[in-house]
Motif scaffolding. Structure first.
Motif, mmCIF file in Angstrom:
data_model
loop_
_atom_site.group_PDB
_atom_site.id
_atom_site.type_symbol
_atom_site.label_atom_id
_atom_site.label_comp_id
_atom_site.label_asym_id
_atom_site.label_seq_id
_atom_site.Cartn_x
_atom_site.Cartn_y
_atom_site.Cartn_z
ATOM 1 N N ALA A 1 63.964 58.561 66.609
ATOM 2 C CA ALA A 1 64.996 57.940 65.775
ATOM 3 C C ALA A 1 65.879 58.996 65.121
ATOM 4 O O ALA A 1 65.492 60.161 64.949
ATOM 5 C CB ALA A 1 64.354 57.062 64.706
ATOM 6 N N LEU A 2 67.085 58.595 64.758
ATOM 7 C CA LEU A 2 67.978 59.411 63.953
ATOM 8 C C LEU A 2 67.828 58.987 62.490
ATOM 9 O O LEU A 2 67.560 57.812 62.208
ATOM 10 C CB LEU A 2 69.428 59.231 64.409
ATOM 11 C CG LEU A 2 69.724 59.568 65.874
ATOM 12 C CD1 LEU A 2 71.177 59.210 66.215
ATOM 13 C CD2 LEU A 2 69.458 61.041 66.155
ATOM 14 N N VAL A 3 68.027 59.911 61.565
ATOM 15 C CA VAL A 3 67.850 59.626 60.144
ATOM 16 C C VAL A 3 69.073 60.109 59.379
ATOM 17 O O VAL A 3 69.504 61.256 59.542
ATOM 18 C CB VAL A 3 66.580 60.302 59.583
ATOM 19 C CG1 VAL A 3 66.429 59.981 58.097
ATOM 20 C CG2 VAL A 3 65.348 59.858 60.351
ATOM 21 N N ALA A 4 69.639 59.223 58.556
ATOM 22 C CA ALA A 4 70.767 59.592 57.707
ATOM 23 C C ALA A 4 70.988 58.498 56.672
ATOM 24 O O ALA A 4 70.694 57.319 56.924
ATOM 25 C CB ALA A 4 72.038 59.803 58.523
ATOM 26 N N ARG B 1 66.728 54.888 59.040
ATOM 27 C CA ARG B 1 66.410 55.359 60.372
ATOM 28 C C ARG B 1 67.248 54.543 61.349
ATOM 29 O O ARG B 1 67.368 53.327 61.210
ATOM 30 C CB ARG B 1 64.925 55.201 60.664
ATOM 31 C CG ARG B 1 64.035 56.048 59.761
ATOM 32 C CD ARG B 1 62.567 55.707 59.905
ATOM 33 N NE ARG B 1 62.055 56.041 61.231
ATOM 34 C CZ ARG B 1 61.767 55.166 62.179
ATOM 35 N NH1 ARG B 1 61.949 53.866 61.961
ATOM 36 N NH2 ARG B 1 61.295 55.553 63.342
ATOM 37 N N TRP B 2 67.807 55.213 62.347
ATOM 38 C CA TRP B 2 68.740 54.575 63.274
ATOM 39 C C TRP B 2 68.191 54.684 64.691
ATOM 40 O O TRP B 2 67.793 55.763 65.134
ATOM 41 C CB TRP B 2 70.108 55.250 63.200
ATOM 42 C CG TRP B 2 70.684 55.282 61.816
ATOM 43 C CD1 TRP B 2 70.334 56.147 60.795
ATOM 44 C CD2 TRP B 2 71.691 54.430 61.276
ATOM 45 N NE1 TRP B 2 71.064 55.878 59.667
ATOM 46 C CE2 TRP B 2 71.907 54.826 59.925
ATOM 47 C CE3 TRP B 2 72.432 53.367 61.796
ATOM 48 C CZ2 TRP B 2 72.841 54.206 59.111
ATOM 49 C CZ3 TRP B 2 73.360 52.745 60.986
ATOM 50 C CH2 TRP B 2 73.560 53.150 59.656
ATOM 51 N N ASP C 1 65.955 50.339 59.198
ATOM 52 C CA ASP C 1 65.388 50.089 57.876
ATOM 53 C C ASP C 1 66.339 50.663 56.827
ATOM 54 O O ASP C 1 67.438 51.127 57.137
ATOM 55 C CB ASP C 1 63.984 50.706 57.758
ATOM 56 C CG ASP C 1 63.972 52.191 58.104
ATOM 57 O OD1 ASP C 1 65.030 52.852 57.960
ATOM 58 O OD2 ASP C 1 62.919 52.707 58.511
ATOM 59 N N GLY C 2 65.889 50.643 55.577
ATOM 60 C CA GLY C 2 66.670 51.238 54.498
ATOM 61 C C GLY C 2 67.847 50.384 54.069
ATOM 62 O O GLY C 2 68.001 49.227 54.485
ATOM 63 N N ALA D 1 73.054 47.443 60.156
ATOM 64 C CA ALA D 1 74.369 48.002 60.468
ATOM 65 C C ALA D 1 74.286 48.800 61.770
ATOM 66 O O ALA D 1 73.209 49.234 62.190
ATOM 67 C CB ALA D 1 74.855 48.889 59.330
ATOM 68 N N THR D 2 75.415 48.991 62.417
ATOM 69 C CA THR D 2 75.449 49.694 63.697
ATOM 70 C C THR D 2 76.505 50.781 63.675
ATOM 71 O O THR D 2 77.642 50.544 63.261
ATOM 72 C CB THR D 2 75.738 48.717 64.856
ATOM 73 O OG1 THR D 2 74.752 47.684 64.862
ATOM 74 C CG2 THR D 2 75.717 49.444 66.185
ATOM 75 N N LEU D 3 76.133 51.956 64.112
ATOM 76 C CA LEU D 3 77.083 53.060 64.219
ATOM 77 C C LEU D 3 78.097 52.785 65.325
ATOM 78 O O LEU D 3 77.774 52.172 66.342
ATOM 79 C CB LEU D 3 76.345 54.365 64.531
ATOM 80 C CG LEU D 3 75.328 54.846 63.490
ATOM 81 C CD1 LEU D 3 74.496 55.985 64.069
ATOM 82 C CD2 LEU D 3 76.034 55.286 62.218
#
Length: 398
Positions: free
Chosen positions: A347-350, A354-355, A364-365, A370-372
Motif C-alpha cells: 500500500a501507499l501511505v499519505a 493507506r491507499w 482507511d483514515g 477517496a480516489t487519487l
C-alpha cells in the motif's frame, strides 16, 4: 457454471461526449495525457518468433496534465506499413464476460493468476482483458452499461489504450487495419473507414482525420493482482465464446506469439529508422507529461526506489510498482494540498490514509473512499514506443 453476459448494447450515446476536431485538419495538435503488432502483423496462428485542479467528489486530487505534440495530418500513405491484411487479426465485437474461464467447453486454457491483463474500472464496473486474448485480437469493442468503449492493445509497443468508441458522436466498432505507423497498431472505424493511431487515439487518415477519442485510464496488471484489488471484476472470455468481426474464430490462447519479441532488442518489424538508445527498447516505462515536460519512469528504477515522489512540469506525482511489476502513477494532491507518499508493504501511505496501489483508493483514515487521480491515461509501454511519440522525453533517475 459461471454467470455470463454480453456487453454489446449498440445504443447511441449523446450529451456526455464532445467530438474533438482540429480547426485545421492538415495540422493536428494531439493532446496527450500521459502514459502508455506484432500489431497489425500476425494473421491466423502465426508467430512473431521468427518474424490547480478542482477536486471532484470521491477524488483526492484533480489533474490538468496535458501535452501537445505536433503531427502533420493526414499521415502520408507511404508512412504506413502493411503488416497483415485488413481484419486478418479479428477484433472482438461481441465480448462475453464471466468470473473466470471455467465451465466453458470451448475454452481449453486455464486462466492463471500470472496472466497479464488490461484492467479497466468504469462506472462502478471492473473488467479484465487478458493479453492472452489481446495478443491475438488487439481490439475488444465493449460497452459499460450504455457507454460504448474500445479496449486496444498493441503487442509491438506493449501499449494499452482504452477510449470511448464514438466517431462523430455515434458509436461504432473498431477493427485492425493491418497497417502500422511508427510500429504501432493502426485501427479503422467501421462507420467511416478512417484510420486511427492506437497510441494517439487519433484519426490519421480518412474522413475523420484529426478527430480524437476520449481516453479512459487503464492498467496492465496480472490477473491475480487485479482480482485481489477488484473482487467483483469480470474477465473477458476468449473466442469462440466471444464473437469477432470475422465470426466465431479461435486462436491458441495458451501460446504467446510475442514471447521472443518481448525479450529481444528488435523493434517492430523493421520500420523504425531511429531508436532512442538511452535504454533497452523493450524496457517497461510509465510516462507522464505535463507543462511541456515528458518523463519516463522505468520499472526497475521505480522498483528500486519503492515509491517515487516527483514533479513533472508543475504537476506533483507519485509513481510506484507492485510486486508483480504493475506500474502506476497518480497525482499526489489530496484535498488541494501536495502530499508526500511512503510505502507500507503493498500500500501507499499519505495524509493519514493507506491507499490501494492498483486502484488509488484510500483504504482507511480520514480520506477513506477517496480516489487519487491518475497521472497517466495510457498504460505503461515499451521504452522505444514512448520515446517515438515523446522524442524530447526525460528519464527518471538520469
Amino acid at each position: 457454471m459461471s454467470v455470463v453476459h454480453l456487453a454489446t448494447k449498440p445504443h447511441v450515446v449523446h450529451g456526455w461526449f464532445e467530438r474533438i476536431t482540429s480547426m485545421n485538419r492538415r495540422r493536428f495538435l494531439a493532446a496527450l495525457g500521459a502514459t502508455s503488432a506484432l500489431a497489425g502483423c500476425l494473421g491466423n496462428n502465426q508467430s512473431a518468433d521468427g518474424a490547480d485542479s478542482t477536486d471532484t467528489p470521491g477524488t483526492a486530487g484533480g489533474s490538468n496534465a496535458t501535452r501537445t505534440s505536433s503531427f502533420d495530418l493526414p499521415v502520408p500513405k507511404d508512412e504506413l506499413r502493411r503488416g497483415a491484411p485488413k481484419d486478418a487479426i479479428p477484433a472482438i465485437t461481441a465480448p462475453v464476460f464471466s468470473d473466470d474461464w471455467s465451465g466453458f467447453d470451448e475454452v481449453n486454457v486455464t486462466l492463471e493468476d500470472s496472466f497479464e491483463v488490461v484492467g479497466v474500472e468504469l462506472d462502478g464496473i471492473a473488467r479484465a482483458y487478458p493479453l492472452a486474448i489481446l495478443n491475438w485480437h488487439e481490439i475488444a469493442n465493449d460497452a459499460f452499461d450504455d457507454r460504448p468503449v474500445v479496449v486496444t492493445y498493441c503487442p509491438l509497443c506493449g501499449s494499452a489504450v482504452v477510449a470511448d468508441r464514438l466517431v462523430a458522436g455515434e458509436p461504432t466498432n473498431f477493427g485492425v487495419s493491418g497497417y502500422l505507423w511508427m510500429s504501432d497498431l493502426v485501427m479503422y472505424d467501421v462507420r467511416t473507414e478512417s484510420l486511427w493511431s492506437q497510441v494517439l487515439a487519433t484519426a490519421i487518415r480518412g474522413e475523420r482525420t484529426g478527430d480524437t477519442l476520449s481516453l479512459i485510464p487503464s492498467t496492465i496488471s496480472t490477473w491475480g493482482e487485479w482480482k485481489a484489488s477488484h473482487p467483483d471484476t469480470e474477465v473477458l472470455v476468449p473466442p469462440p465464446v466471444s464473437d469477432t468481426i470475422r465470426g466465431r474464430q479461435s486462436r491458441s490462447y495458451d501460446v504467446n506469439p510475442y514471447s521472443s519479441y518481448r525479450q529481444s532488442g528488435r523493434v517492430g518489424i523493421g520500420f523504425n529508422d531511429e531508436v532512442d538508445e538511452r535504454m533497452h527498447p523493450k524496457t517497461s516505462v510509465i510516462g507522464i507529461t505535463a507543462g511541456g515536460v515528458a518523463r519516463a519512469y522505468p520499472l526497475d528504477a521505480v522498483k528500486n526506489a519503492g515509491v517515487v515522489n516527483d514533479t513533472v512540469g508543475e504537476l506533483p506525482v507519485v509513481v510506484a510498482s507492485s510486486t508483480d511489476g504493475t506500474l502506476v502513477a497518480y497525482v499526489r494532491r489530496i484535498d488541494g494540498s501536495v502530499a508526500e507518499f511512503e510505502r507500507d508493504g503493498s500500500a501507499l501511505v499519505a495524509a493519514g490514509s493507506r491507499w490501494d496501489l492498483l486502484t488509488g483508493r484510500a483504504l482507511d483514515g480520514s480520506h477513506e473512499g477517496a480516489t487519487l487521480t491518475r497521472a497517466n491515461d495510457r498504460s505503461p509501454m515499451f521504452w522505444f514506443a514512448w520515446a517515438d511519440f515523446n522524442p524530447d522525453t526525460e528519464i527518471y533517475g538520469r
